[in-house]
Design a protein around this motif. Sequence first.
Motif, PDB file in Angstrom:
ATOM      1  N   ARG A  16      17.145  11.621  -1.034  1.00 25.15           N
ATOM      2  CA  ARG A  16      17.231  11.889  -2.460  1.00 25.15           C
ATOM      3  C   ARG A  16      16.642  10.759  -3.319  1.00 25.15           C
ATOM      4  NH1 ARG A  16      20.754  15.829  -4.315  1.00 25.15           N
ATOM      5  NH2 ARG A  16      21.732  14.378  -5.735  1.00 25.15           N
ATOM      6  N   HIS A  37      23.560   5.561   5.908  1.00 19.91           N
ATOM      7  CA  HIS A  37      24.905   5.617   6.470  1.00 19.91           C
ATOM      8  C   HIS A  37      24.979   6.798   7.437  1.00 19.91           C
ATOM      9  CE1 HIS A  37      29.461   6.405   5.849  1.00 19.91           C
ATOM     10  NE2 HIS A  37      29.265   5.584   6.872  1.00 19.91           N
ATOM     11  N   ARG A  38      25.021   8.020   6.869  1.00 16.25           N
ATOM     12  CA  ARG A  38      25.145   9.192   7.751  1.00 16.25           C
ATOM     13  C   ARG A  38      23.803   9.883   7.985  1.00 16.25           C
ATOM     14  NH1 ARG A  38      30.476   9.978   5.273  1.00 16.25           N
ATOM     15  NH2 ARG A  38      31.944   9.350   6.902  1.00 16.25           N
ATOM     16  N   SER A  39      22.814   9.625   7.143  1.00 16.18           N
ATOM     17  CA  SER A  39      21.552  10.382   7.201  1.00 16.18           C
ATOM     18  C   SER A  39      20.578   9.776   8.214  1.00 16.18           C
ATOM     19  CB  SER A  39      20.925  10.446   5.807  1.00 16.18           C
ATOM     20  OG  SER A  39      21.787  11.079   4.904  1.00 16.18           O
ATOM     21  N   ASP A  63      27.875   1.373   7.298  1.00 14.32           N
ATOM     22  CA  ASP A  63      28.860   1.833   6.317  1.00 14.32           C
ATOM     23  C   ASP A  63      29.094   0.662   5.369  1.00 14.32           C
ATOM     24  OD1 ASP A  63      30.998   2.575   4.790  1.00 14.32           O
ATOM     25  OD2 ASP A  63      32.293   3.143   6.483  1.00 14.32           O
ATOM     26  N   LEU A  64      28.627   0.794   4.137  1.00  9.08           N
ATOM     27  CA  LEU A  64      28.684  -0.335   3.197  1.00  9.08           C
ATOM     28  C   LEU A  64      30.101  -0.610   2.708  1.00  9.08           C
ATOM     29  CD1 LEU A  64      25.432   0.158   1.055  1.00  9.08           C
ATOM     30  CD2 LEU A  64      25.764  -1.199   3.138  1.00  9.08           C
ATOM     31  N   SER A  90      21.044   1.295  -4.230  1.00  9.77           N
ATOM     32  CA  SER A  90      21.125   2.673  -4.732  1.00  9.77           C
ATOM     33  C   SER A  90      22.277   3.448  -4.112  1.00  9.77           C
ATOM     34  CB  SER A  90      19.790   3.392  -4.462  1.00  9.77           C
ATOM     35  OG  SER A  90      19.813   4.716  -4.902  1.00  9.77           O
ATOM     36  N   LYS A 159      30.731   1.275 -10.978  1.00 11.10           N
ATOM     37  CA  LYS A 159      29.396   1.084 -11.568  1.00 11.10           C
ATOM     38  C   LYS A 159      29.447   0.021 -12.675  1.00 11.10           C
ATOM     39  CE  LYS A 159      26.692   4.318  -9.542  1.00 11.10           C
ATOM     40  NZ  LYS A 159      25.487   4.005  -8.752  1.00 11.10           N
ATOM     41  N   VAL A 187      18.705  13.585 -12.698  1.00  8.64           N
ATOM     42  CA  VAL A 187      17.393  13.626 -12.042  1.00  8.64           C
ATOM     43  C   VAL A 187      17.388  14.502 -10.795  1.00  8.64           C
ATOM     44  CG1 VAL A 187      16.573  11.429 -12.988  1.00  8.64           C
ATOM     45  CG2 VAL A 187      17.807  11.436 -10.803  1.00  8.64           C
TER      46      VAL A 187
END
Length: 250
Positions: A16, A37-39, A63-64, A90, A159, A187
């Motif tokens: 993405r 992570h998972r992708s 895994d952050l 990101s 954030k 977006v």
Amino acid sequence: MNPAGKVALVTGGAVRVGRAIARNLAASGAHLVIHYHRSTEAAREAVAEARRMGVEAVAIGADLADPAQVEALAQAAEDHFGRVDILVHSASPFVRASLTETTHELWRQVMGVLVDSFFLLARRLAPGMVARGEGNIVVILDRGTFDPWPTFLAHSVGKSALWALARNLAVELAPHVRVNGIVPGPVLPPPGYTSEDIARIAAGTLLGRWGSPADVADAVLFLLHADYITGEVLFVDGGERWAHRRPQTG
Ligand SMILES: NC(=O)c1ccc[n+]([C@@H]2O[C@H](COP(=O)([O-])OP(=O)(O)OC[C@H]3O[C@@H](n4cnc5c(N)ncnc54)[C@H](OP(=O)(O)O)[C@@H]3O)[C@@H](O)[C@H]2O)c1
């Protein structure tokens, strides 16, 4: 900074918006550390795509929310390339939860990915940037950074904290390392958005439409090149934040 030949680490770079950022950096000649992570499969494809563009790329999973995995990510990036010149943070869980729905565990997980991992990556990678006399850090924020968003409580607070940390680093790491933020508007719809959701959100921007991940990726490149901008935040939101100021008709 001209990204050509530099090494960029993009967290959440496999899919993405993060993927669009990574793709733009590769197209500009930057070598890539694509964090995921998972992708896993998407990360592999992103590496192959970057290599087809003529740059070196590596995918590193972490895994952050786990500080040990964040340290291992920084170590693996430096082991592979010997340095990191550009850090784009990101990765971001997008968890809908109000105060009573937010368990302490969920709170810590969201803060871990948004704030702690960025702190640990910057702490580990920024000294090298300073020593080399050049570096760039960009954090990807959203409107919850500045506006209360109680249905996304941990996300919004995370954030805000991420931006607070980033602007502190802009001061501490100057003049060699510039640190900036980007606030995307709509977006790319998250999974599950209906066509009504999509139309309502488009109507809530001044431009009356959704942007694209490429708009955010172009803003990252702009900030890398913009040598007199630091500690600044750039809205790429189609005017969403001012839409409430439109004159009422009728
Ligand atoms: N989409 C929009 O319209 C929009 C609007 C405003 C702001 N933004 C911001 O733009 C950025 C990207 O948005 P997006 O819509 O592309 O995000 P997304 O589809 O929700 O993807 C989330 C990203 O965060 C990573 N991630 C989630 N939990 C993680 C964890 N525990 N450890 C490591 N990585 C984790 C995911 O990695 P894996 O997929 O590998 O698991 C993925 O790359 C975010 O910072 C978001 O806040 C997006």
